[in-house]
Motif scaffolding. Structure first.
Motif, mmCIF file in Angstrom:
data_model
loop_
_atom_site.group_PDB
_atom_site.id
_atom_site.type_symbol
_atom_site.label_atom_id
_atom_site.label_comp_id
_atom_site.label_asym_id
_atom_site.label_seq_id
_atom_site.Cartn_x
_atom_site.Cartn_y
_atom_site.Cartn_z
ATOM 1 N N ARG A 246 5.680 -3.345 -14.761
ATOM 2 C CA ARG A 246 5.962 -4.777 -14.685
ATOM 3 C C ARG A 246 4.739 -5.595 -14.281
ATOM 4 N NH1 ARG A 246 11.207 -6.591 -14.010
ATOM 5 N NH2 ARG A 246 10.170 -8.622 -14.130
ATOM 6 N N ARG A 247 3.633 -4.921 -14.001
ATOM 7 C CA ARG A 247 2.386 -5.573 -13.577
ATOM 8 C C ARG A 247 2.599 -6.413 -12.326
ATOM 9 N NH1 ARG A 247 -0.240 -2.405 -14.678
ATOM 10 N NH2 ARG A 247 -2.187 -3.586 -14.672
ATOM 11 N N ILE A 248 3.358 -5.878 -11.381
ATOM 12 C CA ILE A 248 3.588 -6.577 -10.113
ATOM 13 C C ILE A 248 2.323 -6.464 -9.273
ATOM 14 C CG2 ILE A 248 4.933 -6.592 -7.974
ATOM 15 C CD1 ILE A 248 7.304 -5.514 -9.650
ATOM 16 N N PRO A 249 1.708 -7.582 -8.909
ATOM 17 C CA PRO A 249 0.430 -7.539 -8.203
ATOM 18 C C PRO A 249 0.561 -6.954 -6.793
ATOM 19 C CG PRO A 249 0.778 -9.675 -9.233
ATOM 20 C CD PRO A 249 2.099 -8.961 -9.281
ATOM 21 N N LEU A 250 -0.423 -6.147 -6.430
ATOM 22 C CA LEU A 250 -0.534 -5.591 -5.089
ATOM 23 C C LEU A 250 -1.620 -6.363 -4.346
ATOM 24 C CD1 LEU A 250 -0.501 -1.771 -5.979
ATOM 25 C CD2 LEU A 250 1.450 -3.208 -5.340
ATOM 26 N N GLU A 251 -1.242 -7.029 -3.251
ATOM 27 C CA GLU A 251 -2.213 -7.782 -2.452
ATOM 28 C C GLU A 251 -2.802 -6.827 -1.413
ATOM 29 O OE1 GLU A 251 0.743 -11.699 -2.732
ATOM 30 O OE2 GLU A 251 0.198 -10.851 -0.785
ATOM 31 N N LEU A 252 -3.710 -5.974 -1.837
ATOM 32 C CA LEU A 252 -4.240 -4.933 -0.955
ATOM 33 C C LEU A 252 -5.294 -5.495 -0.001
ATOM 34 C CD1 LEU A 252 -4.589 -2.014 -3.536
ATOM 35 C CD2 LEU A 252 -2.733 -2.420 -1.903
ATOM 36 N N CYS A 253 -5.241 -5.039 1.240
ATOM 37 C CA CYS A 253 -6.144 -5.505 2.300
ATOM 38 C C CYS A 253 -6.710 -4.276 3.016
ATOM 39 C CB CYS A 253 -5.405 -6.401 3.287
ATOM 40 S SG CYS A 253 -4.490 -7.768 2.526
ATOM 41 N N PRO A 254 -7.748 -3.652 2.478
ATOM 42 C CA PRO A 254 -8.184 -2.342 2.966
ATOM 43 C C PRO A 254 -8.506 -2.277 4.455
ATOM 44 C CG PRO A 254 -9.161 -2.793 0.829
ATOM 45 C CD PRO A 254 -8.465 -4.052 1.248
ATOM 46 N N SER A 255 -9.373 -3.146 4.965
ATOM 47 C CA SER A 255 -9.768 -3.056 6.379
ATOM 48 C C SER A 255 -8.580 -3.266 7.301
ATOM 49 C CB SER A 255 -10.870 -4.073 6.694
ATOM 50 O OG SER A 255 -12.072 -3.743 6.032
ATOM 51 N N SER B 78 -8.594 5.592 6.965
ATOM 52 C CA SER B 78 -9.946 5.066 6.794
ATOM 53 C C SER B 78 -10.035 4.396 5.432
ATOM 54 C CB SER B 78 -10.978 6.193 6.887
ATOM 55 O OG SER B 78 -10.843 7.079 5.776
ATOM 56 N N ILE B 79 -11.127 3.658 5.222
ATOM 57 C CA ILE B 79 -11.319 3.045 3.907
ATOM 58 C C ILE B 79 -11.372 4.125 2.830
ATOM 59 C CG2 ILE B 79 -12.916 1.741 2.449
ATOM 60 C CD1 ILE B 79 -11.514 -0.057 4.373
ATOM 61 N N GLY B 80 -12.068 5.219 3.122
ATOM 62 C CA GLY B 80 -12.183 6.300 2.152
ATOM 63 C C GLY B 80 -10.856 6.942 1.790
ATOM 64 N N GLU B 81 -9.868 6.839 2.694
ATOM 65 C CA GLU B 81 -8.541 7.396 2.433
ATOM 66 C C GLU B 81 -7.587 6.368 1.833
ATOM 67 O OE1 GLU B 81 -6.994 9.757 5.880
ATOM 68 O OE2 GLU B 81 -8.896 9.150 6.777
ATOM 69 N N HIS B 82 -8.041 5.140 1.681
ATOM 70 C CA HIS B 82 -7.174 4.088 1.163
ATOM 71 C C HIS B 82 -6.842 4.365 -0.298
ATOM 72 C CE1 HIS B 82 -5.546 0.119 0.306
ATOM 73 N NE2 HIS B 82 -5.605 -0.162 1.600
ATOM 74 N N PRO B 83 -5.600 4.174 -0.702
ATOM 75 C CA PRO B 83 -5.222 4.454 -2.094
ATOM 76 C C PRO B 83 -5.724 3.443 -3.103
ATOM 77 C CG PRO B 83 -3.339 3.627 -0.882
ATOM 78 C CD PRO B 83 -4.427 3.861 0.132
ATOM 79 N N VAL C 70 0.814 -1.222 0.000
ATOM 80 C CA VAL C 70 0.000 0.000 0.000
ATOM 81 C C VAL C 70 0.846 1.270 0.000
ATOM 82 C CG1 VAL C 70 -0.226 0.044 2.523
ATOM 83 C CG2 VAL C 70 -1.995 1.089 1.113
ATOM 84 N N ARG C 71 2.066 1.183 0.542
ATOM 85 C CA ARG C 71 2.902 2.373 0.640
ATOM 86 C C ARG C 71 3.525 2.776 -0.699
ATOM 87 N NH1 ARG C 71 0.747 4.126 4.113
ATOM 88 N NH2 ARG C 71 1.135 5.922 2.780
ATOM 89 N N ILE C 72 3.206 2.057 -1.762
ATOM 90 C CA ILE C 72 3.638 2.494 -3.097
ATOM 91 C C ILE C 72 3.061 3.865 -3.401
ATOM 92 C CG2 ILE C 72 1.736 1.481 -4.433
ATOM 93 C CD1 ILE C 72 5.485 1.449 -5.371
ATOM 94 N N VAL C 73 1.977 4.214 -2.710
ATOM 95 C CA VAL C 73 1.355 5.527 -2.905
ATOM 96 C C VAL C 73 2.319 6.661 -2.548
ATOM 97 C CG1 VAL C 73 0.352 5.700 -0.592
ATOM 98 C CG2 VAL C 73 -0.794 6.815 -2.519
ATOM 99 N N ASP C 74 3.319 6.378 -1.708
ATOM 100 C CA ASP C 74 4.291 7.402 -1.327
ATOM 101 C C ASP C 74 5.164 7.833 -2.505
ATOM 102 O OD1 ASP C 74 3.279 7.148 1.214
ATOM 103 O OD2 ASP C 74 4.942 5.939 1.976
ATOM 104 N N ASP C 75 5.127 7.062 -3.586
ATOM 105 C CA ASP C 75 5.914 7.398 -4.773
ATOM 106 C C ASP C 75 5.019 7.931 -5.900
ATOM 107 O OD1 ASP C 75 8.528 7.556 -5.883
ATOM 108 O OD2 ASP C 75 8.127 5.782 -7.126
ATOM 109 N N ILE C 76 3.834 8.371 -5.521
ATOM 110 C CA ILE C 76 2.890 8.934 -6.495
ATOM 111 C C ILE C 76 2.504 10.338 -6.042
ATOM 112 C CG2 ILE C 76 0.653 8.674 -7.633
ATOM 113 C CD1 ILE C 76 0.850 5.662 -7.036
ATOM 114 N N THR C 77 2.672 11.304 -6.900
ATOM 115 C CA THR C 77 2.314 12.692 -6.602
ATOM 116 C C THR C 77 1.045 13.044 -7.368
ATOM 117 O OG1 THR C 77 4.654 13.251 -6.376
ATOM 118 C CG2 THR C 77 3.104 15.083 -6.641
ATOM 119 N N THR C 78 0.047 13.535 -6.652
ATOM 120 C CA THR C 78 -1.209 13.907 -7.296
ATOM 121 C C THR C 78 -1.353 15.418 -7.312
ATOM 122 O OG1 THR C 78 -2.392 13.691 -5.192
ATOM 123 C CG2 THR C 78 -2.371 11.773 -6.636
#
Length: 362
Positions: free
Chosen positions: A261-270, A280-285, A236-244
């Motif tokens: 490279r299409r490296i899969p992210l095994e995201l687990c929101p809750s 929060s879920i709403g703040e999840h990237p 999930v912390r890959i978001v730290d390398d994205i500037t919006t």
């Protein structure tokens, strides 16, 4: 074509889903925890009331700290120290996932956590595999078809990674499909286990790495570039390398590499909310990552601690980000493409199970 595009919770339960990141010792039924504590003589539970215990696990996991979150596993692991207990938990895991509409799951656990009463690592694996098969048969008798692969974890704070990697390869023809390292990230970088990853790679086996959950980009970078991870557990912390900004999103070098490279992210929101990775879920990237077309997959992590299912995780994303059937199908196919079973098996489930069901809804 159906005009209903917003999935309801019941619709989501019926939909075929794929789960890549689910911990066996994080998904016990509260009633089973109590039963096994009584049967095995484990006296550490905070309560023996099913409702109270269920609420306790969720509350204890809602700490905002990965380290505190991990402490809840003392109780689940504490009651899983016999072959009978391991087989029961594994069977019930498969039944519960099948009842939630999961058609393929990779369930992980750390064998080294279940040897306190003298079981060997091999005995642990064989008991769990027996339980998985029993659960599959029980589900099939109720008309629920599910395929389960096993991931064996090494605990990154211990020194048994190579041993667990060898165990993974030893049982890869008996249902073990891959290797992982888990546990606290801070202070235990994945590069501590390079010998294990090298062994897995040279054995033509598969592995994922818990990275980018509680720790930042350095953990993700090491997992990919030094260790060769095929997937990222959380990430999930890959978001730290994205500037919006007003002009959209700009990807840094690492984020671009992960997406390219299409490296899969095994995201687990809750779970990420509980451990403090996001507020929060709403703040999840996950919403942004899906729009940017990273290879997003949606997972439970620990169903007991987060009181969640794959369906409820998707329902939360429907509410927070407006996910529709196309998004759910896309994440599901992403996950199936990223599974550690053979290409023919993956394609069979995609073409003959997933796509036909969603065809009338997308």
């Amino acid at each position: 074509m159906s005009t209903r595009t917003v999935p309801t919770p019941q619709d989501l339960r019926e939909a075929p889903k794929v789960l890549l990141h689910d911990h066996l010792d994080g998904g016990l039924r509260p009633s089973t925890v109590i039963d096994l504590a009584d049967e095995t003589g484990y006296g550490g539970l905070p309560t023996t009331d099913v409702g109270e215990l269920s609420r306790w696990f969720v509350a204890a996991a809602d700490s905002g700290s990965l380290e505190t979150y991990l402490e809840t596993f003392a109780h689940t692991c504490g009651v899983m120290q016999t072959e009978e207990a391991l087989a029961r938990v594994a069977a019930e895991c498969v039944e519960d996932l099948a009842d939630d509409g999961v058609v393929y799951a990779e369930v992980r656990y750390a064998p080294e956590l279940f040897v306190e009463r003298g079981l060997s690592l091999d005995a642990v694996v064989e008991a769990v595999q027996d339980g998985f098969e029993r659960g599959r048969k029980n589900a099939a008798e109720r008309g629920k078809q599910i395929r389960v692969g096993t991931l064996l974890c090494a605990m990154r704070q211990h020194a048994r990674a190579l041993e667990i990697a060898e165990l993974t390869v030893r049982y890869r023809d008996q249902g073990v499909v891959g290797f992982d390292i888990a546990g606290p990230e801070a202070g235990y970088p994945p590069t501590r286990n390079l010998d294990a990853f090298e062994y897995i790679r040279t054995s033509n086996a598969h592995f994922t790495i818990h990275a980018g959950e509680a720790f930042g980009l350095a953990s993700i970078w090491e997992a990919i570039q030094h260790c060769g991870a095929e997937r990222l557990g959380h990430g999930v912390r890959i978001v730290d390398d994205i500037t919006t900004g007003t002009d959209g999103a700009e990807l840094g070098r690492l984020a671009a590499y992960v997406r390219d490279r299409r490296i899969p992210l095994e995201l687990c929101p809750s779970s990420n909310v509980q451990t403090g990775a996001v507020g929060s879920i709403g703040e999840h990237p996950v919403g942004m990552l899906a729009k940017l077309r990273f290879r997003v997959t949606v997972n439970t992590d620990n169903r007991l601690m987060s009181d969640c299912t794959v369906s409820s995780e998707f329902a939360a994303l429907v509410d927070a980000f407006g996910f529709d059937w196309a998004d759910v199908r896309w994440c599901t196919i992403n996950a199936m493409k990223s599974a550690f079973i053979g290409f023919d098996e993956r394609l069979d489930i995609i073409d003959n199970v997933i796509k036909p069901w969603y065809a009338a809804r997308v």
